[in-house]
Structures are given as C-alpha cells and as structure tokens.
Design a protein around this motif. Structure first.
Motif, short mmCIF file in Angstrom:
data_model
loop_
_atom_site.label_atom_id
_atom_site.label_comp_id
_atom_site.label_asym_id
_atom_site.label_seq_id
_atom_site.Cartn_x
_atom_site.Cartn_y
_atom_site.Cartn_z
N LEU A 94 0.83 -1.22 0.00
CA LEU A 94 0.00 0.00 0.00
C LEU A 94 0.86 1.26 0.00
CD1 LEU A 94 -2.83 -1.10 2.44
CD2 LEU A 94 -3.01 -0.75 -0.03
N LEU A 95 1.94 1.26 0.76
CA LEU A 95 2.84 2.41 0.76
C LEU A 95 3.47 2.61 -0.62
CD1 LEU A 95 4.59 1.94 4.21
CD2 LEU A 95 3.08 3.83 3.55
N ASN A 96 3.83 1.51 -1.27
CA ASN A 96 4.39 1.62 -2.62
C ASN A 96 3.34 2.09 -3.61
OD1 ASN A 96 4.75 -0.13 -5.40
ND2 ASN A 96 6.61 0.91 -4.72
N PHE A 97 2.13 1.56 -3.49
CA PHE A 97 1.07 1.92 -4.44
C PHE A 97 0.75 3.42 -4.37
CE2 PHE A 97 -3.34 2.29 -5.84
CZ PHE A 97 -3.28 1.62 -7.05
N PHE A 98 0.63 3.95 -3.16
CA PHE A 98 0.23 5.35 -3.01
C PHE A 98 1.42 6.33 -2.96
CE2 PHE A 98 -3.54 3.16 -1.25
CZ PHE A 98 -4.48 3.68 -2.13
N PHE A 99 2.55 5.89 -2.39
CA PHE A 99 3.68 6.80 -2.20
C PHE A 99 4.99 6.24 -2.75
CE2 PHE A 99 0.78 7.30 1.46
CZ PHE A 99 0.30 8.57 1.17
N GLY A 100 4.91 5.30 -3.70
CA GLY A 100 6.11 4.67 -4.25
C GLY A 100 7.09 5.66 -4.83
N PHE A 101 6.58 6.71 -5.42
CA PHE A 101 7.46 7.72 -6.03
C PHE A 101 8.27 8.47 -4.99
CE2 PHE A 101 3.50 9.73 -5.07
CZ PHE A 101 3.82 11.01 -4.66
N GLY A 113 18.76 4.24 3.02
CA GLY A 113 19.58 4.78 1.93
C GLY A 113 18.86 4.79 0.60
N THR A 114 18.30 3.65 0.21
CA THR A 114 17.59 3.60 -1.07
C THR A 114 16.26 4.34 -1.00
OG1 THR A 114 16.71 1.42 -0.50
CG2 THR A 114 18.68 1.48 -1.90
N GLY A 115 15.70 4.44 0.20
CA GLY A 115 14.49 5.25 0.38
C GLY A 115 14.79 6.72 0.08
N LEU A 116 15.93 7.20 0.58
CA LEU A 116 16.33 8.58 0.29
C LEU A 116 16.60 8.78 -1.19
CD1 LEU A 116 18.64 9.30 3.36
CD2 LEU A 116 16.44 10.38 2.85
N VAL A 122 12.41 10.99 -7.22
CA VAL A 122 10.97 10.77 -7.46
C VAL A 122 10.75 9.32 -7.94
CG1 VAL A 122 8.88 11.69 -8.49
CG2 VAL A 122 10.81 13.20 -8.11
N GLY A 123 11.23 8.41 -7.12
CA GLY A 123 11.05 6.98 -7.40
C GLY A 123 11.82 6.52 -8.61
N GLY A 124 13.01 7.08 -8.80
CA GLY A 124 13.79 6.72 -9.99
C GLY A 124 13.03 7.09 -11.24
N ALA A 129 10.07 2.77 -8.69
CA ALA A 129 8.86 2.50 -7.91
C ALA A 129 8.01 1.42 -8.58
CB ALA A 129 8.05 3.78 -7.72
N LEU A 130 7.94 1.44 -9.91
CA LEU A 130 7.18 0.42 -10.64
C LEU A 130 7.83 -0.95 -10.50
CD1 LEU A 130 4.78 -0.10 -12.54
CD2 LEU A 130 6.34 0.34 -14.44
N VAL A 131 9.13 -1.02 -10.59
CA VAL A 131 9.84 -2.30 -10.39
C VAL A 131 9.60 -2.81 -8.97
CG1 VAL A 131 12.14 -3.35 -10.20
CG2 VAL A 131 11.60 -1.86 -12.14
N ASP A 132 9.68 -1.94 -7.98
CA ASP A 132 9.39 -2.36 -6.60
C ASP A 132 7.97 -2.88 -6.46
OD1 ASP A 132 11.92 -1.80 -5.71
OD2 ASP A 132 11.37 0.01 -4.58
N HIS A 133 7.04 -2.27 -7.17
CA HIS A 133 5.64 -2.70 -7.14
C HIS A 133 5.53 -4.17 -7.56
CE1 HIS A 133 1.30 -2.18 -7.40
NE2 HIS A 133 1.34 -2.75 -8.59
#
Length: 153
Positions: A94-101, A113-116, A122-124, A129-133
C-alpha cells in the motif's frame, strides 16, 4: 471420469499475482493464460476482456475464492511462504502503491539509503517504484536484513 477437487486442495497459483495480472492486463486475458486457461485467455483477448466487464467479474471471483485453475482447483493462496522478515507485505504494498514515487515503502522495510535515493529521484523517475511494485507482488522484495517480505498479514 472427472474428479472434483476436495475442499482441502487449492491451486499452486497465488491470488496477488493473478489479481495484479487481471488488474493491469486483464483486458488482454493475461491472468487467464497465467492460470493455465488459454481458451478463456483467447476469448478475453478477442473481446478486450468483455469490454472490461469480464475482468471485473474475474477480480470478484478471485477475491471470493471462486476462480479456478486448469485443474479445477480454487486459487486461494495469499502468502508465498513463511518469511523471516517481521515486516508485512500489505503495508509495504500500500505504501508503494500510493507513495512509491517517494520511496516510503523502502523506509518501512528499513532501507533508509535507497528510500532517500527514491525520494530525491521521485522513485527513480517512476521506474524504480514500478519495479518495486512488481517485486512486492511477486514476493521478491527484501527488507534491510535481506529477508524476503512475503506475508500479507
């Protein structure tokens, strides 16, 4: 003679994977091909998922446990396997879906580190963010310690 499956049997397919395929590619019948039902996949492909209606029906069938694979077994498995990670997949998804970017899901699993990096890029540029999804849904996303985050609840 065709045997009906017992109530204790379920498909080796996972609900999150089939649901994701139906949600994103359902009008092409991809989830039906994945569940080894090629005839239904072709019919959905030719009718664009029954103009979207068939896809909605399939999602409901899937969520109530009524969708079956090629062997007639219900697709009811939600969790991939036992996991050493204490983090749960549902909040990360859910965090990735809404705030993945913004990389918020990476902060949740302890990957500061990767979160920063995701926050500042802006999610690469949306791709990371899409790959993480997809990694989350496929059960391949890991926490800070390298443990797979696979339990939905």
């Amino acid at each position: 003679m065709n045997q009906q499956p017992s109530n204790s049997q379920s498909s080796d397919l996972y609900v999150p994977r089939v649901a994701l395929l139906a949600l994103y590619f359902g009008v092409f019948g991809v989830h039906r091909f994945y569940s080894r039902r090629p005839l239904l996949g072709v019919l959905q492909l030719l009718t664009l998922g029954g103009f979207g209606l068939w896809v909605l029906i399939d999602l409901v069938l899937l969520l109530v446990g009524a969708m079956k694979d090629d062997r007639g077994l219900p697709i009811t498995r939600w969790n991939y396997e036992s996991s050493a990670s204490v983090k749960r997949l549902a909040p990360a998804f859910l965090l990735n879906f809404f705030f993945g970017f913004l990389g918020i899901h990476r902060f949740y699993v302890g990957k500061i580190g990767t979160g920063l990096l995701q926050l500042f890029t802006v999610g690469g540029f949306g791709l990371w963010a899409l790959v993480d999804h997809f990694l989350l849904v496929w059960g391949a996303f890991t926490d800070k310690a390298g443990n797979r985050v696979t339990q939905w609840t």
